[in-house]
Write an enzyme that holds these catalytic residues in place. Sequence first.
Site, PDB file in Angstrom:
ATOM      1  N   ARG A 179       0.800  -1.238   0.000  1.00 59.37           N
ATOM      2  CA  ARG A 179       0.000   0.000   0.000  1.00 59.37           C
ATOM      3  C   ARG A 179       0.828   1.281   0.000  1.00 59.37           C
ATOM      4  O   ARG A 179       0.421   2.287   0.582  1.00 59.37           O
ATOM      5  CB  ARG A 179      -0.968   0.021   1.188  1.00 59.37           C
ATOM      6  CG  ARG A 179      -1.991  -1.077   1.186  1.00 59.37           C
ATOM      7  CD  ARG A 179      -2.916  -1.086  -0.032  1.00 59.37           C
ATOM      8  NE  ARG A 179      -3.686  -2.311  -0.009  1.00 59.37           N
ATOM      9  CZ  ARG A 179      -3.326  -3.418  -0.678  1.00 59.37           C
ATOM     10  NH1 ARG A 179      -2.260  -3.412  -1.469  1.00 59.37           N
ATOM     11  NH2 ARG A 179      -4.044  -4.507  -0.588  1.00 59.37           N
ATOM     12  N   SER A 228     -10.160   0.639   3.817  1.00 58.94           N
ATOM     13  CA  SER A 228      -9.374   0.240   4.992  1.00 58.94           C
ATOM     14  C   SER A 228      -8.643   1.452   5.545  1.00 58.94           C
ATOM     15  O   SER A 228      -7.915   2.127   4.814  1.00 58.94           O
ATOM     16  CB  SER A 228      -8.354  -0.834   4.619  1.00 58.94           C
ATOM     17  OG  SER A 228      -9.033  -2.016   4.279  1.00 58.94           O
ATOM     18  N   GLU A 298      -3.506   3.921   6.533  1.00 56.35           N
ATOM     19  CA  GLU A 298      -3.442   3.660   5.081  1.00 56.35           C
ATOM     20  C   GLU A 298      -4.100   4.837   4.348  1.00 56.35           C
ATOM     21  O   GLU A 298      -3.635   5.282   3.299  1.00 56.35           O
ATOM     22  CB  GLU A 298      -4.166   2.349   4.739  1.00 56.35           C
ATOM     23  CG  GLU A 298      -4.165   2.045   3.243  1.00 56.35           C
ATOM     24  CD  GLU A 298      -4.760   0.678   2.913  1.00 56.35           C
ATOM     25  OE1 GLU A 298      -4.572  -0.276   3.713  1.00 56.35           O
ATOM     26  OE2 GLU A 298      -5.435   0.566   1.862  1.00 56.35           O
TER      27      GLU A 298
HETATM   28  C1  LIG Z   1     -15.276   0.930  -0.235  1.00 62.26           C
HETATM   29  C2  LIG Z   1     -13.781   0.989  -0.481  1.00 62.26           C
HETATM   30  C3  LIG Z   1     -13.103  -0.203  -0.691  1.00 62.26           C
HETATM   31  C4  LIG Z   1     -11.708  -0.177  -0.930  1.00 62.26           C
HETATM   32  N1  LIG Z   1     -11.064  -1.360  -1.145  1.00 62.26           N
HETATM   33  C5  LIG Z   1      -9.730  -1.348  -1.434  1.00 62.26           C
HETATM   34  C6  LIG Z   1      -9.022  -2.560  -1.715  1.00 62.26           C
HETATM   35  O1  LIG Z   1      -9.583  -3.643  -1.731  1.00 62.26           O
HETATM   36  N2  LIG Z   1      -7.700  -2.494  -1.987  1.00 62.26           N
HETATM   37  C7  LIG Z   1      -7.037  -1.316  -1.995  1.00 62.26           C
HETATM   38  O2  LIG Z   1      -5.826  -1.302  -2.261  1.00 62.26           O
HETATM   39  N3  LIG Z   1      -7.675  -0.146  -1.722  1.00 62.26           N
HETATM   40  C8  LIG Z   1      -9.001  -0.138  -1.452  1.00 62.26           C
HETATM   41  N4  LIG Z   1      -9.644   1.044  -1.180  1.00 62.26           N
HETATM   42  C9  LIG Z   1      -8.860   2.297  -1.142  1.00 62.26           C
HETATM   43  C10 LIG Z   1      -8.750   3.024  -2.486  1.00 62.26           C
HETATM   44  O3  LIG Z   1      -9.802   2.667  -3.366  1.00 62.26           O
HETATM   45  C11 LIG Z   1      -7.403   2.758  -3.161  1.00 62.26           C
HETATM   46  O4  LIG Z   1      -6.313   3.192  -2.368  1.00 62.26           O
HETATM   47  C12 LIG Z   1      -7.296   3.459  -4.523  1.00 62.26           C
HETATM   48  O5  LIG Z   1      -6.137   3.015  -5.185  1.00 62.26           O
HETATM   49  C13 LIG Z   1      -7.275   4.979  -4.400  1.00 62.26           C
HETATM   50  O6  LIG Z   1      -7.432   5.511  -5.699  1.00 62.26           O
HETATM   51  P1  LIG Z   1      -8.083   6.963  -5.901  1.00 62.26           P
HETATM   52  O7  LIG Z   1      -8.061   7.260  -7.348  1.00 62.26           O
HETATM   53  O8  LIG Z   1      -9.397   7.044  -5.223  1.00 62.26           O
HETATM   54  O9  LIG Z   1      -6.995   7.866  -5.161  1.00 62.26           O
HETATM   55  P2  LIG Z   1      -7.238   9.012  -4.076  1.00 62.26           P
HETATM   56  O10 LIG Z   1      -7.960   8.451  -2.903  1.00 62.26           O
HETATM   57  O11 LIG Z   1      -7.823  10.200  -4.712  1.00 62.26           O
HETATM   58  O12 LIG Z   1      -5.729   9.308  -3.662  1.00 62.26           O
HETATM   59  C14 LIG Z   1      -4.983   8.330  -2.960  1.00 62.26           C
HETATM   60  C15 LIG Z   1      -3.501   8.638  -3.108  1.00 62.26           C
HETATM   61  O13 LIG Z   1      -3.127   8.466  -4.476  1.00 62.26           O
HETATM   62  C16 LIG Z   1      -2.511   9.649  -4.972  1.00 62.26           C
HETATM   63  N5  LIG Z   1      -2.864   9.784  -6.379  1.00 62.26           N
HETATM   64  C17 LIG Z   1      -4.080   9.695  -6.959  1.00 62.26           C
HETATM   65  N6  LIG Z   1      -3.979   9.860  -8.285  1.00 62.26           N
HETATM   66  C18 LIG Z   1      -2.660  10.057  -8.553  1.00 62.26           C
HETATM   67  C19 LIG Z   1      -1.910  10.304  -9.736  1.00 62.26           C
HETATM   68  N7  LIG Z   1      -2.482  10.395 -10.947  1.00 62.26           N
HETATM   69  N8  LIG Z   1      -0.552  10.458  -9.622  1.00 62.26           N
HETATM   70  C20 LIG Z   1       0.045  10.388  -8.421  1.00 62.26           C
HETATM   71  N9  LIG Z   1      -0.613  10.171  -7.263  1.00 62.26           N
HETATM   72  C21 LIG Z   1      -1.948   9.998  -7.339  1.00 62.26           C
HETATM   73  C22 LIG Z   1      -3.070  10.781  -4.106  1.00 62.26           C
HETATM   74  O14 LIG Z   1      -2.189  11.874  -4.082  1.00 62.26           O
HETATM   75  C23 LIG Z   1      -3.157  10.091  -2.754  1.00 62.26           C
HETATM   76  O15 LIG Z   1      -1.878  10.090  -2.133  1.00 62.26           O
HETATM   77  C24 LIG Z   1     -11.014   1.050  -0.935  1.00 62.26           C
HETATM   78  C25 LIG Z   1     -11.726   2.241  -0.728  1.00 62.26           C
HETATM   79  C26 LIG Z   1     -13.091   2.215  -0.508  1.00 62.26           C
HETATM   80  C27 LIG Z   1     -13.818   3.511  -0.303  1.00 62.26           C
END
Ligand SMILES: Cc1cc2nc3c(=O)[nH]c(=O)nc-3n(C[C@H](O)[C@H](O)[C@H](O)COP(=O)(O)OP(=O)(O)OC[C@H]3O[C@@H](n4cnc5c(N)ncnc54)[C@H](O)[C@@H]3O)c2cc1C
Length: 321
Positions: A179, A228, A298
């Site tokens: 992560r 998480s 996380e």
């Molecule tokens: C219901 C639910 C279930 C989930 N289940 C999982 C799971 O099973 N496994 C898991 O790993 N995660 C899970 N997550 C967490 C989340 O979905 C992941 O971490 C996902 O990868 C975040 O992507 P995002 O686009 O929403 O990023 P954001 O939440 O918008 O940002 C997260 C991080 O990524 C960075 N970021 C985003 N886009 C970029 C980019 N283009 N370049 C550089 N940095 C960037 C941001 O700066 C920040 O540090 C879950 C979340 C929810 C709400």
Amino acid sequence: MSYPDLRPEIAARMPNLRGRIAANVALADITWFRVGGPAQVLFTPADEADLAYFLAHLSPAYPLAVIGLGSNLLVRSGGVPGVVVRLGRGFSQIAVEPGARIRAGAAVPDLKLARAAAEAGIAGLAFYRGVPGSVGGALRMNAGAHGRETRDVLIEARAVDRSGTIHTLPLAAMRLTYRQGGVPLDFIFSEALFAGTPGAPQAILREMEEVAQYREATQPIRERTGGSTFKNPPGLSAWKLIDEAGCRGLRIGGAKVSQLHCNFLINDGDATAEDIERLGEVVRARVRAASGVNLQWEIIRLGLPTDGRPVGEALAEAYPP
Ligand SMILES: Cc1cc2nc3c(=O)[nH]c(=O)nc-3n(C[C@H](O)[C@H](O)[C@H](O)COP(=O)(O)OP(=O)(O)OC[C@H]3O[C@@H](n4cnc5c(N)ncnc54)[C@H](O)[C@@H]3O)c2cc1C
């Protein structure tokens, strides 16, 4: 609250900018928790070249952050000063390539990536069905589920750094661990190339359906949450430690620990960002007291508190035991 409008200055410095700049944009509207203050500037680049142009001309005085679909973010009430970049349509291309490979822009939702791979007969990316983020967020967080994670399927990523230089980063350079990634935080991912193995589309789509059903049954996926909250410590489950510390269902203000999955925090309707962060810190303090384990967030906490308010562990100290 609102910040001074930086748009005139940015427009003056960047006459050839093609993307959209908006001032004082409520991040609560575009993040899963639905809390927090505004971005001073929200920039949506037209494409990678536009992003590079923007970064090359942006004053180094302004802080820079990037957000994806906001599914792993807790934005604090005082908002985010400087510039927040959010990728849109110009980063939503998907292309299937020979050798069971698939290339996707960083704004592509993981679900769409999984579906496109399945339809092209590329197995191995079905786990993305359950991750509600974007490709960019997956690259930063090494998103994973069901025993697989981004580093298992990634070949290379493209990123634009703070000076506007475009990099192609092979998997090893991404230094992806549980992560998190090792690329500097001001690199903005623009695209990624993934590889799977040849598979039958129907079988992959069935696997995705199983992932979806498992999620529905075990996680509060329809709530305002950030997924998480804490990483699993080596060899341990964060949710078990939280449960054993008696925190299942714990509530502070409008924030509560999910009954269904107690490593998920939920905005029950009227939570503030501070309620959610305090609840997280109180859970950490209780787990520390019960088991000696120091849980690590996380969820990424972004921005400033309301003037003069505490953040982090200080929030738990101010809370009655
Ligand atoms: C219901 C639910 C279930 C989930 N289940 C999982 C799971 O099973 N496994 C898991 O790993 N995660 C899970 N997550 C967490 C989340 O979905 C992941 O971490 C996902 O990868 C975040 O992507 P995002 O686009 O929403 O990023 P954001 O939440 O918008 O940002 C997260 C991080 O990524 C960075 N970021 C985003 N886009 C970029 C980019 N283009 N370049 C550089 N940095 C960037 C941001 O700066 C920040 O540090 C879950 C979340 C929810 C709400």
